[in-house]
Design an enzyme around this catalytic site. Structure first.
Site, PDB file in Angstrom:
ATOM      1  N   SER A   1      34.377 -21.800 -54.743  1.00 51.75           N
ATOM      2  CA  SER A   1      33.015 -22.288 -55.036  1.00 51.75           C
ATOM      3  C   SER A   1      32.766 -22.594 -56.495  1.00 51.75           C
ATOM      4  O   SER A   1      31.760 -23.226 -56.819  1.00 51.75           O
ATOM      5  CB  SER A   1      31.988 -21.258 -54.587  1.00 51.75           C
ATOM      6  OG  SER A   1      31.802 -21.393 -53.211  1.00 51.75           O
TER       7      SER A   1
ATOM      8  N   LYS B   1      31.998 -26.116 -57.340  1.00 49.97           N
ATOM      9  CA  LYS B   1      30.723 -26.773 -56.981  1.00 49.97           C
ATOM     10  C   LYS B   1      29.939 -27.318 -58.178  1.00 49.97           C
ATOM     11  O   LYS B   1      29.484 -28.467 -58.133  1.00 49.97           O
ATOM     12  CB  LYS B   1      29.853 -25.807 -56.147  1.00 49.97           C
ATOM     13  CG  LYS B   1      30.449 -25.546 -54.753  1.00 49.97           C
ATOM     14  CD  LYS B   1      29.739 -24.400 -54.046  1.00 49.97           C
ATOM     15  CE  LYS B   1      30.360 -24.150 -52.673  1.00 49.97           C
ATOM     16  NZ  LYS B   1      29.856 -22.893 -52.060  1.00 49.97           N
TER      17      LYS B   1
ATOM     18  N   TYR C   1      36.666 -31.570 -49.453  1.00 49.82           N
ATOM     19  CA  TYR C   1      36.021 -30.309 -49.838  1.00 49.82           C
ATOM     20  C   TYR C   1      37.025 -29.144 -49.807  1.00 49.82           C
ATOM     21  O   TYR C   1      37.090 -28.347 -50.756  1.00 49.82           O
ATOM     22  CB  TYR C   1      34.827 -30.027 -48.912  1.00 49.82           C
ATOM     23  CG  TYR C   1      34.204 -28.672 -49.160  1.00 49.82           C
ATOM     24  CD1 TYR C   1      33.422 -28.433 -50.300  1.00 49.82           C
ATOM     25  CD2 TYR C   1      34.423 -27.608 -48.278  1.00 49.82           C
ATOM     26  CE1 TYR C   1      32.872 -27.180 -50.545  1.00 49.82           C
ATOM     27  CE2 TYR C   1      33.874 -26.347 -48.515  1.00 49.82           C
ATOM     28  CZ  TYR C   1      33.102 -26.141 -49.651  1.00 49.82           C
ATOM     29  OH  TYR C   1      32.578 -24.900 -49.894  1.00 49.82           O
TER      30      TYR C   1
ATOM     31  N   TYR D   1      24.280 -17.281 -55.377  1.00 49.90           N
ATOM     32  CA  TYR D   1      23.800 -17.212 -53.979  1.00 49.90           C
ATOM     33  C   TYR D   1      22.604 -16.281 -53.835  1.00 49.90           C
ATOM     34  O   TYR D   1      21.662 -16.353 -54.596  1.00 49.90           O
ATOM     35  CB  TYR D   1      24.919 -16.779 -53.023  1.00 49.90           C
ATOM     36  CG  TYR D   1      26.233 -17.394 -53.323  1.00 49.90           C
ATOM     37  CD1 TYR D   1      26.401 -18.777 -53.253  1.00 49.90           C
ATOM     38  CD2 TYR D   1      27.320 -16.625 -53.715  1.00 49.90           C
ATOM     39  CE1 TYR D   1      27.618 -19.361 -53.535  1.00 49.90           C
ATOM     40  CE2 TYR D   1      28.543 -17.196 -53.990  1.00 49.90           C
ATOM     41  CZ  TYR D   1      28.673 -18.565 -53.906  1.00 49.90           C
ATOM     42  OH  TYR D   1      29.871 -19.136 -54.185  1.00 49.90           O
TER      43      TYR D   1
HETATM   44  N1  GLN Z   1      35.996 -22.662 -49.739  1.00 48.23           N
HETATM   45  C1  GLN Z   1      35.027 -21.632 -49.617  1.00 48.23           C
HETATM   46  C2  GLN Z   1      34.090 -21.883 -48.448  1.00 48.23           C
HETATM   47  O1  GLN Z   1      33.604 -22.961 -48.319  1.00 48.23           O
HETATM   48  C3  GLN Z   1      34.243 -21.492 -50.881  1.00 48.23           C
HETATM   49  C4  GLN Z   1      33.183 -20.428 -50.761  1.00 48.23           C
HETATM   50  C5  GLN Z   1      32.991 -19.637 -51.976  1.00 48.23           C
HETATM   51  O2  GLN Z   1      33.826 -19.599 -52.868  1.00 48.23           O
HETATM   52  N2  GLN Z   1      31.907 -18.890 -52.051  1.00 48.23           N
HETATM   53  O3  GLN Z   1      33.861 -21.011 -47.651  1.00 48.23           O
END
Ligand code: GLN
Length: 622
Positions: free
Chosen positions: A84, A87, A208, A260
């Site tokens: 993530s 992102k 992704y 989050y």
């Molecule tokens: N590739 C992971 C997912 O989509 C990334 C999530 C994360 O790092 N919080 O579940």
């Protein structure tokens, strides 16, 4: 100089102790590493099967400064998947590639308070923000829509520019997530039914999953974070990776949603925009300060690295780095504020000019500035300016100004316009070293007729003095020819004495730039400048004085046997030169004249000392 006994005391530690000693910030990271390395709570992510193989013992910390230094502790070079943490960078990329309007029409910027993999959309059936999976998949979808098959390469390259090196993909993690990522698939279909992403769900998810499987190290993410903290300029490579606009918006969503359903708590307690990934990484970007990257695979219930959070908490609290806990004192921006009577230029002036300048000394105000010209600094400066009677000219010395914020530059432009309306001439010195914002400002102010700039403060003051002399009816005619009788050094000599001295002189002619006297040469003559202008400089280029017709130079020959400075012609010039041995003979024959000359010399030196002391005083007392 005699050596004192203490000076010879042997050093108590070897010289190598100095070169090998660690900077305090690195020691701090060492301490964090030792202390939090003992923390074994949390678990490795296993919903992506390949991630469950991660060794929870790994622990790396790295901190990148905005001058491009990277501190590293522990397993800072062990690769792991970015997950993530990709992102924010892909969001910034989307803003720059597609434009804010397009991106904002598809993805919101409100915190959801939900876990990263929440399947909930907002009231418009759009993702809440680009930091949760739904928003990130939508973001990747936008890039895919515009770049097609090249989408992943575009993203990988962009991530690499943030990191300052080419980044690879962990094929095993990619395969593992693409085989098991049904929840993300469900999110993607939900986005498709709501027209947030186009038909090609499989292609978008493929990009992704690959983007999440890009391999980075703690060092990489520290540099990536530092690039965010540095308005998009990678501090190690110097590359402007994304626009400042995209970066500031990215940091905004990291602030509100980067962690989050722990985001509120995070910004409340730690106060540094951050992003975590289930691979065990956390990056934190403190604007204008630093970038931090940590790697430790054990995660808490929110999916954030347990040790990584502890490092961020410790860094924030130990150094008091909460981004909302800031202050600044605009009053530090001015280090000296005076008029030209208190510190004139180094140009030696003739009596008529001196009188005009003395009568109007407060018509030229000099304000020496330092540091960053921010909104508050420029506002403070403009109020200080207004607090005293309006001068004809104001000189802002910017040699010590290190940067200008955009707000500061705008306010400066507005202030200059106001001064133009009031017919105040603005003179700048030392502009070269200022920032990009400053260069923009110079463009805006180019149309203003009241702004002049000079490299040296002394030149600026000299120019301003000339303006005052002109405005009050004085003339500065460099081509005018003067006689010995006008020389201050010879003031008080009788006509006969001057005629005798004149007969010992030879008239010399010099071209522009010609060296008349060289430092180190024997001092065997003195000069009375008859026309034109010359300047006296030290061999290292420091200009000591500018002299115009009617002034003496090389007169230190009366006291010293070698020339201490160079004298160069600023323009075509003529001078009376008298050899020292002839001058000494003249003094023996005219004891009265000799006494006058030595008294005049003492007076001239005392005047120079007064000016030099005033200059030192101004800087130390304000
Ligand atoms: N590739 C992971 C997912 O989509 C990334 C999530 C994360 O790092 N919080 O579940």
């Amino acid at each position: 100089m005699a050596l004192h006994k203490e000076d010879m005391t042997p050093l108590s530690s070897p010289a190598s102790a100095w070169t090998q000693s660690k900077p305090p910030l690195l020691r701090f990271l060492d301490t964090c590493h030792a202390e939090f390395g003992a923390e074994n709570s949390g678990t490795v992510a296993d919903y992506i099967p390949e991630l469950s193989k991660a060794d929870p013992a790994y622990f790396g910390i790295s901190l990148a400064t905005l001058d491009g230094h990277v501190y590293e502790v522990g397993d800072s070079r062990v690769p792991f998947t970015i997950q993530s943490m990709s992102k924010p960078f892909v969001f910034a990329l989307a803003l720059d590639v597609l434009g804010a309007a397009r991106v904002e029409s598809a993805i919101g910027v409100e915190p959801s308070g939900d876990p990263f993999n929440s399947i909930r959309l907002n009231a418009e059936n759009h993702p809440f923000n680009p930091m949760v999976n739904a928003g990130a998949i939508a973001c990747t979808g936008l890039i895919q829509e515009c770049k097609g098959e090249a989408a992943f390469e575009e993203i990988r390259k962009a991530l690499g520019r943030f990191a300052g090196r080419e980044l690879d993909v962990d094929e095993a993690v990619y395969t593992s997530e693409s085989q098991t990522g049904d929840r993300n698939r469900a999110i993607a279909y939900l986005l498709k039914t709501n027209a947030v992403i186009a038909d090609n769900v499989a292609a978008v998810l493929d990009v992704y999953f690959r983007q999440c499987a890009v391999l980075v190290t703690a060092r990489d993410i520290a540099v990536m974070a530092a690039t965010l903290a540095n308005r998009g300029v990678n501090p190690v490579t110097g590359e402007q990776v994304m626009t400042p606009y995209a970066i500031s918006r990215t940091l905004s969503v990291m602030t509100s949603s980067g962690m989050y359903d722990y985001a509120g708590e995070w910004i409340y307690r730690i106060g540094i925009p951050a992003k975590s990934g289930v691979g065990g990484g956390i990056l934190a970007a403190l604007p204008a300060r630093l970038g931090l990257g940590s790697y430790s695979p054990n995660l808490d219930k929110h999916g954030n690295s347990v040790r990584g959070i502890k490092v961020c908490e410790a860094l924030s609290s130990h150094y008091d780095l909460h981004m909302l806990n800031r202050s600044d004192d605009a009053r530090n921006a001015i280090i000296a504020d005076y008029h030209i009577g208190q510190s004139p230029s180094r140009r030696v002036r003739r009596l008529g000019e001196r009188e005009i300048l003395a009568a109007h000394e407060d018509e030229v105000r000099v304000i020496e500035l330092v540091g960053t010209l921010s909104l508050s600094a420029v506002d403070y400066i403009s109020r200080q300016l207004a607090a005293r009677p309006r001068p004809q000219l104001v000189i802002f010395d910017l040699h010590r100004v290190t940067s200008t914020t955009r707000a500061g530059a705008r306010l400066v432009a507005e202030a200059f316009e106001e001064l133009a309306a009031l017919s105040v001439t603005v003179v700048l010195s030392g502009v070269q070293r200022a920032s990009r914002e400053w260069n923009a400002l110079r463009e805006w102010t180019a149309k203003l007729k009241n702004v002049r700039d000079f490299y040296l403060l002394d030149t600026a003051i000299e120019w301003a003095e000339d303006q005052i002399v002109y405005r009050y009816g004085g003339a500065i005619d460099f081509h005018e020819t003067t006689e010995l009788v006008e020389q201050p050094l010879l003031a008080g000599l009788s006509e006969e004495e001057l005629t005798d001295l004149g007969s010992l002189c030879t008239i010399r002619t010099y071209q522009t730039g010609q060296k008349i006297v060289a430092a180190g040469d024997p001092a065997d003559s003195l000069f009375f400048l008859r026309s034109g202008a010359v300047h006296v400089t030290l061999p290292d280029g420091v200009r000591l004085a500018t002299l115009t017709a009617g002034m003496a130079f090389g007169e230190m020959a009366l006291l010293e046997s070698t020339r201490s400075a160079d004298v160069l012609a600023d323009m075509a010039a003529t001078a009376f030169e008298v050899l020292l041995k002839d001058f000494e003979r003249f003094r023996q024959q005219h004891p009265h004249a000799s006494e006058r000359i030595m008294r005049n010399l003492a007076q001239l030196l005392a005047d120079r000392l007064i000016v030099a002391n005033a200059k030192v005083d101004i800087l130390t007392s304000t």
